[in-house]
Design a protein around this motif. Sequence first.
Motif, short mmCIF file in Angstrom:
data_model
loop_
_atom_site.label_atom_id
_atom_site.label_comp_id
_atom_site.label_asym_id
_atom_site.label_seq_id
_atom_site.Cartn_x
_atom_site.Cartn_y
_atom_site.Cartn_z
N TRP A 89 -15.71 -34.79 -24.98
CA TRP A 89 -16.03 -34.76 -23.57
C TRP A 89 -14.74 -34.99 -22.78
N THR A 90 -14.50 -34.20 -21.76
CA THR A 90 -13.36 -34.40 -20.87
C THR A 90 -13.83 -34.95 -19.54
N VAL A 91 -13.25 -36.06 -19.14
CA VAL A 91 -13.55 -36.68 -17.85
C VAL A 91 -12.54 -36.17 -16.82
N TYR A 92 -13.05 -35.70 -15.68
CA TYR A 92 -12.21 -35.24 -14.56
C TYR A 92 -12.31 -36.25 -13.43
N PHE A 93 -11.17 -36.52 -12.81
CA PHE A 93 -11.13 -37.43 -11.67
C PHE A 93 -10.77 -36.65 -10.40
N HIS A 94 -11.39 -37.05 -9.31
CA HIS A 94 -11.16 -36.39 -8.03
C HIS A 94 -9.70 -36.56 -7.60
N THR A 95 -9.12 -35.47 -7.15
CA THR A 95 -7.80 -35.52 -6.53
C THR A 95 -7.80 -34.61 -5.31
N PRO A 96 -7.14 -35.01 -4.23
CA PRO A 96 -7.00 -34.11 -3.09
C PRO A 96 -5.88 -33.09 -3.31
N ASP A 97 -5.06 -33.28 -4.37
CA ASP A 97 -3.89 -32.41 -4.57
C ASP A 97 -3.55 -32.42 -6.06
N ALA A 98 -4.04 -31.43 -6.81
CA ALA A 98 -3.82 -31.40 -8.25
C ALA A 98 -2.33 -31.27 -8.60
N ASP A 99 -1.58 -30.56 -7.77
CA ASP A 99 -0.16 -30.40 -8.06
C ASP A 99 0.60 -31.71 -7.91
N ALA A 100 0.26 -32.48 -6.88
CA ALA A 100 0.90 -33.78 -6.70
C ALA A 100 0.51 -34.72 -7.83
N THR A 101 -0.74 -34.64 -8.29
CA THR A 101 -1.17 -35.49 -9.39
C THR A 101 -0.41 -35.14 -10.67
N ALA A 102 -0.19 -33.85 -10.90
CA ALA A 102 0.57 -33.43 -12.08
C ALA A 102 1.98 -34.03 -12.06
N LYS A 103 2.61 -34.04 -10.90
CA LYS A 103 3.94 -34.65 -10.80
C LYS A 103 3.88 -36.14 -11.07
N VAL A 159 -8.20 -33.51 -13.90
CA VAL A 159 -8.51 -33.74 -12.48
C VAL A 159 -9.16 -32.50 -11.90
N TRP A 160 -9.96 -32.74 -10.88
CA TRP A 160 -10.62 -31.66 -10.15
C TRP A 160 -10.35 -31.83 -8.67
N GLN A 161 -9.74 -30.81 -8.07
CA GLN A 161 -9.50 -30.77 -6.63
C GLN A 161 -10.58 -29.89 -6.02
N PRO A 162 -11.54 -30.46 -5.31
CA PRO A 162 -12.69 -29.68 -4.85
C PRO A 162 -12.34 -28.67 -3.76
N ARG A 163 -13.03 -27.55 -3.83
CA ARG A 163 -13.08 -26.59 -2.73
C ARG A 163 -14.56 -26.29 -2.49
N GLU A 164 -15.05 -25.19 -3.03
CA GLU A 164 -16.48 -24.90 -2.84
C GLU A 164 -17.37 -25.85 -3.64
N THR A 165 -16.88 -26.31 -4.79
CA THR A 165 -17.64 -27.24 -5.64
C THR A 165 -17.02 -28.62 -5.56
N GLY A 166 -17.79 -29.57 -5.02
CA GLY A 166 -17.26 -30.92 -4.85
C GLY A 166 -17.25 -31.72 -6.13
N GLY A 167 -18.18 -31.40 -7.03
CA GLY A 167 -18.28 -32.15 -8.28
C GLY A 167 -19.67 -32.03 -8.85
N LEU A 168 -20.00 -32.89 -9.79
CA LEU A 168 -21.34 -32.91 -10.37
C LEU A 168 -22.36 -33.14 -9.27
N GLU A 169 -23.53 -32.50 -9.43
CA GLU A 169 -24.55 -32.58 -8.38
C GLU A 169 -25.44 -33.80 -8.50
N VAL A 170 -25.44 -34.44 -9.66
CA VAL A 170 -26.25 -35.64 -9.83
C VAL A 170 -25.56 -36.57 -10.81
N VAL A 171 -25.46 -37.85 -10.45
CA VAL A 171 -24.91 -38.90 -11.31
C VAL A 171 -25.69 -40.18 -11.04
N GLY A 172 -25.58 -41.12 -11.98
CA GLY A 172 -26.11 -42.46 -11.73
C GLY A 172 -27.61 -42.61 -11.85
#
Length: 262
Positions: A71-85, A120-133
């Motif tokens: 399983w791969t866990v993705y974390f929200h980032t506003p800027d995937a390129d900045a996170t890569a750096k 990491v996932w930088q959202p555009r049209e898809t913000g993330g998983l639709e249901v958690v918790g």
Amino acid sequence: MQTTTYVPGAPNWLDLGSPDTGASAAFYSAVFGWELRSAGPEAGDYGFFLRDGRTVAGLGPLTEAGASPSWTVYFHTPDADATAKAVEQGGGRVRVAPADVFSFGRMAAFTDPTGADFAVWQPRETGGLEVVGVPDSLSWVELYTTDAEAAKAFYRSVFSWQMNDVAMSPELTYTVLSPAAAGAEAAHGGLMQLPQENLDAGSTPEWHPYFEVSDCDATVGRAREAGATVIIPTTEAEGIGRFAMFLDPAGAPFAVITTAKD
């Protein structure tokens, strides 16, 4: 607590890399009742696990050379390129460079300095998983690492997570992780040092998900019957809940928990 109000640093996507996506779909359907919806041939046989018609995770074939089922866990980032750096500056490795996923968002995949993979996932049209918790969805993520102090320094530099060390025993400290933009009540995961006996048994650094379930014991029974290997039997943690951990039939680790009621 996991919510779909995703803030930077919070888990916002999850997917399973499998050598046999059909077998994996059948297994998780038997355990959680999930349905699989294909994203179509243009998506490289990627698909979405659904709970009551809403996305709880992704599923795709293994695409990296030498990759193991996981399983791969993705974390929200506003800027995937900045996170890569930031990952590179912190001593991690960029495994998959930032790239657009159609118009849905931008992703990148990394390995931390101790050897654990994440993305990491930088959202555009898809913000993330639709249901958690809620039952049969993601509720927690956890890192097993060979160097807890190095891992804490790395993830603090990349995501600015808040970290709270909790002594579980004289030998074991569990670090609770929370997004920088939220309080401790928004904790999303934990980090712990792999004990020597786990290392001797072949354990390696990795992130794995916990799925909330309404009945841990019943879920353990279904998982066993469907072919899972139990690696942590059902355990009661006072004030936390009842949990267990498995390897799915392909070898990907995951855990389940019935959270204690307040």
